[in-house]
Motif scaffolding. Structure first.
Motif, short mmCIF file in Angstrom:
data_model
loop_
_atom_site.label_atom_id
_atom_site.label_comp_id
_atom_site.label_asym_id
_atom_site.label_seq_id
_atom_site.Cartn_x
_atom_site.Cartn_y
_atom_site.Cartn_z
N TYR A 1 57.91 5.90 28.46
CA TYR A 1 57.00 5.72 29.59
C TYR A 1 55.55 5.81 29.14
O TYR A 1 54.71 4.99 29.53
N VAL A 2 55.22 6.80 28.32
CA VAL A 2 53.84 6.95 27.84
C VAL A 2 53.42 5.71 27.05
O VAL A 2 52.31 5.19 27.23
N HIS B 1 58.75 18.62 30.18
CA HIS B 1 58.29 17.72 29.13
C HIS B 1 57.70 16.45 29.76
O HIS B 1 56.71 15.90 29.25
N TYR B 2 58.30 16.00 30.84
CA TYR B 2 57.73 14.86 31.59
C TYR B 2 56.45 15.27 32.29
O TYR B 2 55.44 14.57 32.22
N GLN B 3 56.47 16.41 32.97
CA GLN B 3 55.30 16.85 33.74
C GLN B 3 54.06 16.97 32.86
O GLN B 3 52.97 16.56 33.26
N ARG B 4 54.20 17.53 31.68
CA ARG B 4 53.02 17.76 30.83
C ARG B 4 52.46 16.47 30.26
O ARG B 4 51.34 16.44 29.75
N HIS B 5 53.23 15.38 30.34
CA HIS B 5 52.74 14.08 29.88
C HIS B 5 52.16 13.21 30.99
O HIS B 5 51.63 12.13 30.71
N ILE B 6 52.24 13.67 32.23
CA ILE B 6 51.66 12.89 33.33
C ILE B 6 50.16 12.68 33.14
O ILE B 6 49.67 11.54 33.23
N PRO B 7 49.36 13.72 32.87
CA PRO B 7 47.94 13.45 32.66
C PRO B 7 47.66 12.62 31.41
O PRO B 7 46.63 11.95 31.34
N VAL B 8 48.56 12.66 30.44
CA VAL B 8 48.39 11.82 29.24
C VAL B 8 48.51 10.35 29.62
O VAL B 8 47.65 9.52 29.27
N LYS B 9 49.56 10.01 30.35
CA LYS B 9 49.73 8.59 30.74
C LYS B 9 48.64 8.17 31.71
O LYS B 9 48.18 7.03 31.69
N ASP B 10 48.17 9.10 32.56
CA ASP B 10 47.10 8.75 33.49
C ASP B 10 45.78 8.51 32.75
O ASP B 10 44.97 7.66 33.17
N ALA B 11 45.54 9.25 31.68
CA ALA B 11 44.34 9.02 30.88
C ALA B 11 44.41 7.64 30.21
O ALA B 11 43.38 6.94 30.10
N LEU B 12 45.59 7.24 29.78
CA LEU B 12 45.76 5.91 29.19
C LEU B 12 45.50 4.81 30.22
O LEU B 12 44.88 3.79 29.91
N ILE B 13 45.97 5.03 31.44
CA ILE B 13 45.73 4.05 32.50
C ILE B 13 44.25 4.01 32.84
O ILE B 13 43.65 2.93 32.99
N LEU B 14 43.63 5.16 32.97
CA LEU B 14 42.21 5.26 33.30
C LEU B 14 41.36 4.44 32.34
O LEU B 14 40.41 3.75 32.74
N ALA B 15 41.71 4.50 31.06
CA ALA B 15 40.92 3.80 30.04
C ALA B 15 41.01 2.28 30.16
O ALA B 15 40.18 1.57 29.60
#
Length: 227
Positions: A123-124, A47-61
């Motif tokens: 975290y997200v 559940h944490y692993q699948r949200h890593i690209p989600v939080k990274d997309a938020l940071i990227l923006a």
């Protein structure tokens, strides 16, 4: 703080608070987990692993320069892959299969514990709501990740031989990725944190991330009490 003092302060946080010290992780690495406990961890950690690209997309923006966006974009590709069947999320699914957890069971998420959901959501949302500096600083738990991955690989090979060797590919890949990503993120934080207040906020963000990872394991560990 000088750059040297700031770097020391950042590195001290995972050295003292990283989840390698959590009793559940210590039992895992000592070979003390049952197959059911290990599978419960794989399910909930996914559940944490699948949200890593989600939080990274938020940071990227949040980045206002192309160089930072190009660098951070690679993290999303590392986890999502460039095509189906690639990336860190896929490798975690294969870890689950190697440990006897069906892919569909992982993807369904029905067994994710409430405490794990709360920690991951926290975290997200932190990455969604806080400034780029703090969101990036939170990722610096990666400073300690390569050592943890090496320890985990050795522990799985020694204590859990019933898990197919190919299932450990995620851990092997993260040794190099974690070293590279942590150095890039550290350089970015050192560039952006120019005031004492910003430096202290970065250290606090990293401390928060350590608490997220610790809370996740608290939930997984507590779920096995009395069983």
């Amino acid at each position: 703080m000088s750059p040297e003092e700031f770097t020391t302060a950042l590195r001290a946080v995972p050295a003292e608070r990283y989840h390698d010290r959590h009793p559940f992780n210590q039992r895992m690495h000592d070979g003390g987990l049952t197959p059911a406990e290990l599978r419960r961890w794989i399910v909930n950690r996914f559940h944490y692993q699948r949200h890593i690209p989600v939080k990274d997309a938020l940071i990227l923006a949040k980045f206002d320069d192309s160089e930072s966006r190009r660098s951070w974009l690679r993290r999303i590709r590392d986890h999502d892959g460039d095509a189906p069947g690639e990336g860190g999320i896929e490798r975690w699914l294969r870890l689950g299969e190697a440990a006897g957890v069906e892919r569909a069971r992982l993807l369904a998420g029905a067994e994710v514990l409430p405490g794990v959901r709360l920690a991951v959501d926290g975290y997200v949302n932190f990455c969604r709501l806080r400034p780029a500096l703090e969101a990036v600083a939170a990722s610096l738990t990666e400073l300690a990740a390569p050592t943890l991955m090496r320890t985990r690989i050795a522990a799985f090979e020694r204590h859990y031989p019933w898990i197919e060797a190919d299932g450990l590919t995620y851990f092997r890949d993260r040794v190099g990725q974690g070293s590279r990503d942590s150095q890039e993120a550290l350089a970015l934080v050192l560039r952006r944190a120019v005031t004492r207040r910003e430096q202290e906020a970065a250290v606090a963000a990293l401390r928060f991330k350590c608490e997220v990872l610790w809370s996740l394991l608290d939930a997984v560990d507590a779920a096995g009490e009395g069983r």
